[in-house]
Design a protein around this motif. Structure first.
Motif, PDB file in Angstrom:
ATOM      1  N   ARG A  16       0.866  -1.179   0.000  1.00  0.00           N
ATOM      2  CA  ARG A  16       0.000   0.000   0.000  1.00  0.00           C
ATOM      3  C   ARG A  16       0.897   1.220   0.000  1.00  0.00           C
ATOM      4  NH1 ARG A  16      -3.144  -2.545   4.375  1.00  0.00           N
ATOM      5  NH2 ARG A  16      -1.709  -1.392   5.661  1.00  0.00           N
ATOM      6  N   VAL A  17       0.437   2.282  -0.644  1.00  0.00           N
ATOM      7  CA  VAL A  17       1.194   3.530  -0.712  1.00  0.00           C
ATOM      8  C   VAL A  17       0.345   4.637  -0.124  1.00  0.00           C
ATOM      9  CG1 VAL A  17       2.329   5.178  -2.244  1.00  0.00           C
ATOM     10  CG2 VAL A  17       2.351   2.760  -2.811  1.00  0.00           C
ATOM     11  N   ARG A  18       0.936   5.371   0.812  1.00  0.00           N
ATOM     12  CA  ARG A  18       0.265   6.536   1.385  1.00  0.00           C
ATOM     13  C   ARG A  18       1.024   7.775   0.923  1.00  0.00           C
ATOM     14  NH1 ARG A  18       0.649   6.720   7.445  1.00  0.00           N
ATOM     15  NH2 ARG A  18       2.386   8.066   6.975  1.00  0.00           N
ATOM     16  N   PRO A  19       0.336   8.705   0.269  1.00  0.00           N
ATOM     17  CA  PRO A  19       1.035   9.900  -0.237  1.00  0.00           C
ATOM     18  C   PRO A  19       1.610  10.725   0.908  1.00  0.00           C
ATOM     19  CG  PRO A  19      -1.342  10.128  -0.517  1.00  0.00           C
ATOM     20  CD  PRO A  19      -1.094   8.751   0.017  1.00  0.00           C
ATOM     21  N   PRO A  20       2.625  11.541   0.619  1.00  0.00           N
ATOM     22  CA  PRO A  20       3.203  12.386   1.671  1.00  0.00           C
ATOM     23  C   PRO A  20       2.184  13.392   2.183  1.00  0.00           C
ATOM     24  CG  PRO A  20       4.134  12.950  -0.466  1.00  0.00           C
ATOM     25  CD  PRO A  20       3.264  11.745  -0.670  1.00  0.00           C
ATOM     26  N   MET A  21       2.394  13.825   3.421  1.00  0.00           N
ATOM     27  CA  MET A  21       1.488  14.785   4.030  1.00  0.00           C
ATOM     28  C   MET A  21       1.520  16.097   3.250  1.00  0.00           C
ATOM     29  SD  MET A  21       1.215  16.348   7.936  1.00  0.00           S
ATOM     30  CE  MET A  21       2.693  15.599   8.399  1.00  0.00           C
ATOM     31  N   ASP A  22       0.350  16.646   3.003  1.00  0.00           N
ATOM     32  CA  ASP A  22       0.235  17.912   2.295  1.00  0.00           C
ATOM     33  C   ASP A  22       0.829  19.016   3.163  1.00  0.00           C
ATOM     34  OD1 ASP A  22      -0.472  19.810   0.447  1.00  0.00           O
ATOM     35  OD2 ASP A  22      -2.586  19.862   1.019  1.00  0.00           O
ATOM     36  N   LYS A  23       1.591  19.904   2.550  1.00  0.00           N
ATOM     37  CA  LYS A  23       2.238  20.982   3.293  1.00  0.00           C
ATOM     38  C   LYS A  23       1.221  21.868   4.004  1.00  0.00           C
ATOM     39  CE  LYS A  23       6.650  22.997   2.414  1.00  0.00           C
ATOM     40  NZ  LYS A  23       7.500  23.804   1.591  1.00  0.00           N
ATOM     41  N   ALA A  24       0.051  22.027   3.409  1.00  0.00           N
ATOM     42  CA  ALA A  24      -0.979  22.877   4.011  1.00  0.00           C
ATOM     43  C   ALA A  24      -1.482  22.283   5.325  1.00  0.00           C
ATOM     44  CB  ALA A  24      -2.139  23.062   3.048  1.00  0.00           C
ATOM     45  N   ASN A  25      -1.406  20.958   5.469  1.00  0.00           N
ATOM     46  CA  ASN A  25      -1.877  20.301   6.693  1.00  0.00           C
ATOM     47  C   ASN A  25      -0.789  20.108   7.731  1.00  0.00           C
ATOM     48  OD1 ASN A  25      -4.414  20.066   5.574  1.00  0.00           O
ATOM     49  ND2 ASN A  25      -3.999  18.051   4.718  1.00  0.00           N
ATOM     50  N   SER A  26       0.444  20.470   7.417  1.00  0.00           N
ATOM     51  CA  SER A  26       1.524  20.278   8.374  1.00  0.00           C
ATOM     52  C   SER A  26       1.511  21.413   9.397  1.00  0.00           C
ATOM     53  CB  SER A  26       2.865  20.206   7.656  1.00  0.00           C
ATOM     54  OG  SER A  26       3.130  21.413   6.990  1.00  0.00           O
ATOM     55  N   PRO A  27       1.987  21.133  10.608  1.00  0.00           N
ATOM     56  CA  PRO A  27       1.964  22.165  11.647  1.00  0.00           C
ATOM     57  C   PRO A  27       2.906  23.321  11.311  1.00  0.00           C
ATOM     58  CG  PRO A  27       3.070  20.186  12.430  1.00  0.00           C
ATOM     59  CD  PRO A  27       2.521  19.882  11.084  1.00  0.00           C
ATOM     60  N   THR A  28       2.551  24.503  11.749  1.00  0.00           N
ATOM     61  CA  THR A  28       3.385  25.673  11.503  1.00  0.00           C
ATOM     62  C   THR A  28       4.531  25.708  12.512  1.00  0.00           C
ATOM     63  OG1 THR A  28       2.090  27.055  12.989  1.00  0.00           O
ATOM     64  CG2 THR A  28       1.413  27.001  10.659  1.00  0.00           C
ATOM     65  N   GLU A  29       5.530  26.486  12.196  1.00  0.00           N
ATOM     66  CA  GLU A  29       6.685  26.603  13.085  1.00  0.00           C
ATOM     67  C   GLU A  29       6.271  27.179  14.433  1.00  0.00           C
ATOM     68  OE1 GLU A  29      11.013  28.820  13.351  1.00  0.00           O
ATOM     69  OE2 GLU A  29      10.039  28.641  11.402  1.00  0.00           O
ATOM     70  N   SER A  30       5.364  28.144  14.420  1.00  0.00           N
ATOM     71  CA  SER A  30       4.937  28.760  15.694  1.00  0.00           C
ATOM     72  C   SER A  30       4.225  27.739  16.582  1.00  0.00           C
ATOM     73  CB  SER A  30       4.045  29.970  15.431  1.00  0.00           C
ATOM     74  OG  SER A  30       2.873  29.585  14.751  1.00  0.00           O
TER      75      SER A  30
END
Length: 124
Positions: A98-112
């Motif tokens: 099974r292949v899971r695509p990489p996490m979308d940058k928009a859904n990744s946590p912000t630095e703050s």
């Protein structure tokens, strides 16, 4: 007349060209195999019609019970990424991974947000 395999040195073993491992193919059958895509074995038995090489079987055994990014799989197996993508594409075609695509940058946590979490953990 059979030709002896070319040896790099005693420890390296015989040289096998990447295109030979991938049976002359340079592209995977799936576009889902991004460098950061995560792959894992499905645990299903290998279909009788599947023509899997020893490298396919080794790769499948390596993935058993592990979620790994494509780039990490290539690194761990010391194989070129292009070759690993082709082999993974074959396994995907047979339903063995099974292949899971990489996490979308928009859904990744912000630095703050990450800094707030770190500061909160330090306060504990």
């Amino acid at each position: 007349m059979s030709r002896e395999p070319e040896w790099v040195d005693e420890e390296a073993g015989p040289v096998v060209r990447p295109y030979a491992v991938a049976r002359g193919r340079t592209r995977s059958s799936s576009s889902a195999l991004d460098l950061l895509a995560t792959v894992v074995s499905t645990g299903l038995p290998v279909p009788a019609k599947a023509e899997l090489s020893g490298r396919h079987r080794h790769l499948l055994a390596f993935l058993e019970g592990r979620n790994r990014p494509v780039a990490e799989v290539a690194s761990e197996l010391d194989q070129p990424v292009g070759v690993v993508r082709v082999l993974l594409g074959d396994l995907l075609d047979h339903g063995l991974i099974r292949v899971r695509p990489p996490m979308d940058k928009a859904n990744s946590p912000t630095e703050s947000l990450l800094r707030e979490v770190i500061n909160g953990l330090r306060a504990l």
